[in-house]
Design an enzyme around this catalytic site. Structure first.
Site, PDB file in Angstrom:
ATOM      1  N   LYS A 109       0.847  -1.185   0.000  1.00 16.00           N
ATOM      2  CA  LYS A 109       0.000   0.000   0.000  1.00 16.00           C
ATOM      3  C   LYS A 109       0.888   1.243   0.000  1.00 16.00           C
ATOM      4  CE  LYS A 109      -4.009   1.902   2.494  1.00 16.00           C
ATOM      5  NZ  LYS A 109      -5.013   1.586   3.519  1.00 16.00           N
ATOM      6  N   LEU A 158      -7.352   8.450   3.256  1.00 12.34           N
ATOM      7  CA  LEU A 158      -7.457   7.023   3.618  1.00 12.34           C
ATOM      8  C   LEU A 158      -8.773   6.702   4.306  1.00 12.34           C
ATOM      9  CD1 LEU A 158      -3.844   6.459   5.055  1.00 12.34           C
ATOM     10  CD2 LEU A 158      -4.626   6.201   2.677  1.00 12.34           C
ATOM     11  N   SER A 184      -9.534   1.485   1.828  1.00 13.06           N
ATOM     12  CA  SER A 184      -8.574   2.376   1.207  1.00 13.06           C
ATOM     13  C   SER A 184      -7.411   1.662   0.543  1.00 13.06           C
ATOM     14  CB  SER A 184      -8.031   3.353   2.254  1.00 13.06           C
ATOM     15  OG  SER A 184      -7.343   2.665   3.291  1.00 13.06           O
ATOM     16  N   VAL A 205      -8.575   0.352   9.173  1.00 11.60           N
ATOM     17  CA  VAL A 205      -9.086   1.044  10.357  1.00 11.60           C
ATOM     18  C   VAL A 205     -10.610   1.008  10.409  1.00 11.60           C
ATOM     19  CG1 VAL A 205      -9.324   3.389   9.430  1.00 11.60           C
ATOM     20  CG2 VAL A 205      -8.698   3.061  11.832  1.00 11.60           C
ATOM     21  N   ALA A 206     -11.230   0.657   9.278  1.00  8.04           N
ATOM     22  CA  ALA A 206     -12.696   0.554   9.237  1.00  8.04           C
ATOM     23  C   ALA A 206     -13.147  -0.438   8.177  1.00  8.04           C
ATOM     24  CB  ALA A 206     -13.320   1.920   8.967  1.00  8.04           C
ATOM     25  N   GLY A 207     -12.177  -1.188   7.640  1.00  8.25           N
ATOM     26  CA  GLY A 207     -12.490  -2.156   6.596  1.00  8.25           C
ATOM     27  C   GLY A 207     -11.589  -2.060   5.392  1.00  8.25           C
ATOM     28  N   SER A 208     -10.454  -1.393   5.510  1.00  9.17           N
ATOM     29  CA  SER A 208      -9.638  -1.024   4.357  1.00  9.17           C
ATOM     30  C   SER A 208      -8.850  -2.153   3.707  1.00  9.17           C
ATOM     31  CB  SER A 208      -8.676   0.104   4.733  1.00  9.17           C
ATOM     32  OG  SER A 208      -9.386   1.296   4.955  1.00  9.17           O
TER      33      SER A 208
END
Length: 556
Positions: A109, A158, A184, A205-208
């Site tokens: 990434k 992001l 992201s 951090v939330a599904g990235s």
């Protein structure tokens, strides 16, 4: 004006640099794939590594094959940011040929710090500011014999499930150019799905990492915090630890996912990263005297899964039940309450830190723009709007999010962290009382959304975000593809709230036909090995029933 001009100039120079790096590569990288290249690309990582270790395959040969394929993937999807192939040729010549990842190219990434290369992650202000040293994960990978060769696209800030920015442009889904590969870590999703890499590293951090796995048809396991290396990499929200961001591997196949997890842990990551827990790889057997107990979260109370995503989940449930597993529907501590707490903690600063580097005129994700607009709106307006939503529209779900969506003071932030811990305690007791081995659910209510979909869908990350605030280990594996006939939305469907309504404006089984659909397998905290075994069990049973997922194969 000067800020805008600097922004445009930085974007032009970065895109030109990328183009020149590709154009300047040796002619072999621009030649068609040979039979030898295709043979290398078809081998699982374990076989490539074994061949390099045995001396029957050179790391440079592996790099050429994946370099060619990655450039083809980029031409189709615009997935690459930093093209490091020229430098990777040097690394391949000197790599550790006896390491657990000997000679294997690996994509990263764009946030990953590689000495001598930018980590701009979509901000034009960070263009032309190369990293001074490798991060912990990059050092470990190179010591293990891996060869970093490209970095991949992301959304600016992001904070989106799409992957677009002014610096590098928009990344598209390999299955449909009209749809996003996710975010992201969407560039990784596109590259891995295309076959331009087998091993990648992303953040979540939330599904990235899980949204791209679901939307691109690849595999991942989001680690619990401190199990995987993280230090030394820049981020859009430095200091944000209320909902910990984690680095985690992403792969083209489940076999490769096990290979990279075992390889990295065998390298003792705690000797590279001060924050990494000293937990060696633990062998897990799911064979028990009593059946495994799986809890299914069919609906988080915010957005009901679409017909395509529910069908994928039902297929997994059915195959587990058919082979003696105990599968129950669960009513856990409110996922909606988790969403309220997590969203407030993540944006407690009012979005100031993630937008601070942005220059005048720099594009931002429409969903993030909406979030920022609501954060900055007067509290009186938000209270009035919440009253309207609650008492006129009957929408308690959206009202509860709106009224709490504002920048927090330090005492308010500390109170939220306290709420987070109480919420985690509720889930701890629930998992224990129900004696659950795993939770099964969808990674997102929808398959891959159209470009620009975050304008409606930015609030729709609850199925992944939930397990970030809980810090649970969560994996995603692809199960099926959207079918325009079986997955059509019933004419009787009626959205329960504004969030669900916005999401379902994007659901079109006809236009989404053929897109991948995954399932999320969740364990408790620090259960990476167990989640892997759960994923292996599911995939094995699906194959046994003749329902194996078919990976994307490019016609090159």
């Amino acid at each position: 004006m000067f800020s805008f001009l600097a922004h445009r100039q930085a974007c032009r120079s970065k895109q030109q640099e990328r183009q020149e790096r590709i154009k300047g590569l040796p002619p072999v990288y621009h030649a068609p794939l040979t039979t030898a290249d295709k043979d290398i690309l078809a081998q699982p990582v374990s076989q490539v590594v074994a061949n390099v270790q045995a001396g029957t395959l050179k790391a440079s040969e592996v790099l050429v094959a994946y370099g060619k394929k990655a450039l083809k993937a980029h031409a189709e999807t615009n997935c690459l940011t930093e093209v490091m192939i020229e430098k990777a040729e040097e690394w391949a010549q000197s790599c550790n040929t006896q390491g657990p990842l000997a000679g294997m190219p690996i994509s990263l990434k764009d946030t990953a710090a590689v000495a001598g290369f930018d980590a701009s992650f979509g901000y034009s202000a960070y263009v032309g500011k190369p990293m001074e040293k490798d991060s912990a994960i990059v050092r470990l990978l190179r010591d293990a014999g891996a060869v970093p060769f490209v970095k991949t696209n992301i959304p600016i800030t992001l904070l989106s499930l799409e992957s677009k920015n002014d610096v590098f442009g928009t990344t598209t889904n390999v299955y449909s150019k009209d749809h996003t590969p996710g975010g992201s870590t969407g560039g990784e999703g596109a590259l891995l799905a295309y076959g331009g890499s087998r091993l990648g590293i992303g953040t979540d951090v939330a599904g990235s990492v899980r949204a791209p796995a679901h939307w691109s048809g690849i595999y991942t396991i989001k680690a619990s915090s401190f199990r995987f290396l993280k230090s030394g990499n820049p981020t859009s929200m430095p200091g944000q630890e209320g909902v910990p961001s984690v680095y985690s591997p992403m792969t083209r196949t489940l076999e490769d996912l096990e290979t990279i997890w075992r390889a990295i842990v065998s390298m003792k990551p705690w000797e590279y990263d001060h924050a990494c827990l000293a937990i060696p790889w633990r062998e897990v057997s799911l064979a028990k005297e009593k059946p495994l107990r799986w809890g299914v979260l069919w609906d988080d109370g915010v957005i009901v899964p679409s017909p395509a995503c529910r069908r994928a989940l039902q297929e997994v449930v059915s195959v587990l039940e058919a082979h003696g597993n105990e599968v129950i529907s669960i009513d856990p501590p409110s996922p909606y309450e988790g969403l309220k707490i997590a969203s407030q903690i993540l944006m407690a600063d009012g979005g100031k830190v993630c937008t601070r580097p942005m220059r005048s005129g720099e594009w931002n994700d429409p969903g993030v723009e909406q979030a920022l607009g609501m954060l900055r709106a007067p509290r009186f307006f938000k209270r009035l709007y919440a009253w309207y939503l609650r008492h006129i529209r009957g929408d308690e779900v959206y009202a509860g999010l709106v009224e709490n969506w504002y920048e927090k003071s330090v005492p308010e932030y500390m109170a939220l962290v306290s709420q987070r811990e109480a919420y985690r305690e509720q889930w701890f007791k629930f998992m224990s009382e129900q004696a659950l081995d795993f939770v099964l659910t969808v990674p997102n209510a929808l398959p891959a959304v159209p470009h620009g979909g975050m304008k409606q869908g930015w609030k729709a990350c609850g199925y992944t975000f939930l397990f970030n605030i809980l810090d649970y280990t969560a994996g995603v594996l692809p199960v099926t593809h959207v079918d325009r006939e079986r997955d059509a939305l019933p004419s009787t469907f009626k959205a329960r709230n504004a969030i669900e309504s916005g999401s379902y404006r994007m659901y079109d089984a006809g236009k989404m036909h053929g897109l991948p659909v995954g399932v999320q397998v969740v364990g408790k905290r620090l259960e990476e090995e167990k989640v892997l075994e759960g994923m292996k069990l599911i995939e094995g049973l699906l194959k046994k029933e003749g329902k194996a997922y078919v990976l994307f194969e490019a016609s090159d």
